[in-house]
Design an enzyme around this catalytic site. Structure first.
Site, PDB file in Angstrom:
ATOM      1  N   ASN A 184      10.667 -25.323 -11.305  1.00  0.00           N
ATOM      2  CA  ASN A 184      11.311 -26.775 -11.162  1.00  0.00           C
ATOM      3  C   ASN A 184      11.179 -27.493 -12.460  1.00  0.00           C
ATOM      4  OD1 ASN A 184      11.463 -29.416 -10.497  1.00  0.00           O
ATOM      5  ND2 ASN A 184       9.837 -29.570  -9.190  1.00  0.00           N
ATOM      6  N   ARG A 214      14.958 -25.320  -8.586  1.00  0.00           N
ATOM      7  CA  ARG A 214      15.057 -26.598  -8.171  1.00  0.00           C
ATOM      8  C   ARG A 214      16.457 -27.296  -8.794  1.00  0.00           C
ATOM      9  NH1 ARG A 214      12.551 -32.380  -9.211  1.00  0.00           N
ATOM     10  NH2 ARG A 214      13.163 -33.309  -7.726  1.00  0.00           N
ATOM     11  N   HIS A 241      15.593 -35.894  -3.287  1.00  0.00           N
ATOM     12  CA  HIS A 241      14.083 -35.472  -2.443  1.00  0.00           C
ATOM     13  C   HIS A 241      14.865 -34.406  -1.151  1.00  0.00           C
ATOM     14  CE1 HIS A 241      11.669 -38.949  -4.046  1.00  0.00           C
ATOM     15  NE2 HIS A 241      11.537 -38.066  -4.605  1.00  0.00           N
ATOM     16  N   ARG A 281      10.361 -47.690 -10.997  1.00  0.00           N
ATOM     17  CA  ARG A 281      11.782 -47.910 -10.560  1.00  0.00           C
ATOM     18  C   ARG A 281      11.809 -49.062  -9.536  1.00  0.00           C
ATOM     19  NH1 ARG A 281      13.423 -41.984  -8.843  1.00  0.00           N
ATOM     20  NH2 ARG A 281      11.554 -41.037  -9.641  1.00  0.00           N
ATOM     21  N   GLU A 306       7.729 -28.459  -1.455  1.00  0.00           N
ATOM     22  CA  GLU A 306       9.130 -28.205  -1.987  1.00  0.00           C
ATOM     23  C   GLU A 306       9.128 -26.713  -2.467  1.00  0.00           C
ATOM     24  OE1 GLU A 306       8.592 -32.261  -3.941  1.00  0.00           O
ATOM     25  OE2 GLU A 306      10.878 -31.779  -4.286  1.00  0.00           O
TER      26      GLU A 306
END
Ligand code: AMP
Length: 389
Positions: free
Chosen positions: A7, A84, A173, A232, A376
């Site tokens: 990842n 990923r 996601h 964010r 994940e």
């Protein structure tokens, strides 16, 4: 089957070697500060202690070669490598085995996620060169959202502009939401049909999942949209951007940095992007921390119902990721605001900490409420097994 899962982030490279027969993680770690002075690696084997070693990582290629040396040093087979990829653009509705064409496409869509896709492609390249006999698979975060209906993904902008520039809701996601669906469905023995998946971490998104299909999600063209996140903004009136530029005198890059790195919970609380610090501040009576948590609860509840509309109802909510798994207070604040919809959680069950899927539903609740630790890496490893196994 041992799968190496990689990842790559903008300045980091996380990895795990997972044995899919036993689900044991043989080794895992993270190369940090890639391309920045003071780079280092944290590495652990067989669940043992994590060691931190300074190591020179001018590029992601250097980091991936270093990791491969470490992993091959374990003397175990590597039967497949899963990567990923943040943005699959308009190309990847499913995970795919890498060839030259796939890699070219990952680079072609990179302008949509420039900090991620280019380095991810470089890492795939490095792995293919170092171990040509081992298959590589790319698993895109956007793939899961390919099933969204047009009413969810299309933006009401001129069609020719959207077509030319590939502007639409891609979401993010997806690998996590897909795992959360799988784990929820397993836990409820197939009783879940309309799931609101709440991936709440430093980046956060919700997903409406109906019988395994993403019907809508809160992130958009980019991961800036939707919920209030660590740094964010989440959704703001798009005209805020023009106003900041025309009246505030900010450049495009400055607005980009402001909205991605200086906003969200950090801006609201004025102290931190980390909910642990904000919860501690609120406990001491800090007004900014209190409003930050209230706004996080309000916006998350509000968007939960927006997601519910995509399925015309919901029967299960699953809290996941750093905040969703670890913050009873945030879960409570979100569910309190949904009480008028009949959502109830059990205070005692909500307070339990564990790494397992758990049910925190309160008596008389209209929906089931779960905590589902995401994974994940395991989802990526499953995809590798399916395609290469
Ligand atoms: P993630 O991006 O999924 O790794 O989530 C990281 C975020 O989870 C951190 O920035 C914290 O805001 C939050 N978090 C982690 N542990 C806790 C905790 N025990 N209580 C509240 N928030 C937490």
């Amino acid at each position: 089957m041992n799968v190496l899962v990689i990842n790559a982030g903008s300045s980091s490279l996380k990895y795990q070697l997972i044995d899919l027969t036993t689900q044991e993680v043989h080794a895992k770690g993270n190369c940090e500060r890639i391309g920045i002075e003071g780079s280092f690696i944290t590495h652990s084997e067989h669940g043992g202690e994590t060691e931190r070693t300074p190591a020179p990582f001018p590029t992601h290629r250097d980091a991936s070669e270093y990791v491969l040396d470490l992993i091959t040093g374990l003397g175990l087979s590597i039967d497949g490598i899963g990567h990923r990829v943040v943005q699959g653009g308009w190309y990847f509705p499913k995970s795919v085995v890498v060839d030259d064409e796939v890699l070219a496409k990952v680079r072609e869509v990179a302008p949509l996620a420039p900090l991620h896709n280019y380095v991810e492609a470089d890492v795939v390249d490095a792995m293919r060169a170092a171990m040509p006999e081992v298959g590589n698979v790319v698993v895109c975060d956007t793939s899961f959202h390919y099933s969204m209906p047009e009413t969810s993904w299309r933006y009401a902008l001129p069609r020719d502009v959207c077509d030319r520039l590939h502007i639409r809701k891609y979401g993010a996601h997806g690998t996590s939401h897909r795992y959360i669906w799988r784990a929820t469905n397993e836990f409820t023995h197939g009783e879940t049909h309309k799931l609101i998946s709440l991936h709440l971490g430093s980046g956060s998104s919700l997903c409406a999942i109906e019988d395994g299909k993403s019907m809508d999600t809160t992130m958009g063209l980019t991961p800036l949209d939707g919920l209030i996140m660590g740094t964010r903004t989440g959704t703001v009136d798009p005209a805020t951007v023009f106003y900041l530029e025309r009246v505030g005198g900010y450049t495009v890059d400055e607005v980009d940095t402001m909205m991605n790195k200086q906003s969200g919970l950090l801006a609201l609380s004025g102290i931190s992007s980390d909910t642990r610090d904000i919860e501690a501040g609120a406990e001491k009576g800090d007004e900014n921390c209190i409003i930050a948590l209230e706004m996080f609860g309000y916006r998350t509840a509000q968007l939960t119902l927006e997601m519910a509309q995509a399925m015309e109802g919901f029967d299960t909510m699953a809290f996941s990721a750093g905040i969703g798994e670890n913050s009873p207070l945030c879960r409570e604040k979100i569910c309190e605001r949904l009480a008028w919809q009949g959502v109830r959680i059990d205070k005692e069950k909500n307070a339990v900490r564990s790494g397992e899927v758990r049910d925190i539903t309160g008596e008389g609740s209209s929906v089931r409420v779960l905590v589902v630790p995401t994974n994940e890496e395991l989802m990526i490893a499953y995809d590798v097994q399916e395609l290469l196994g």
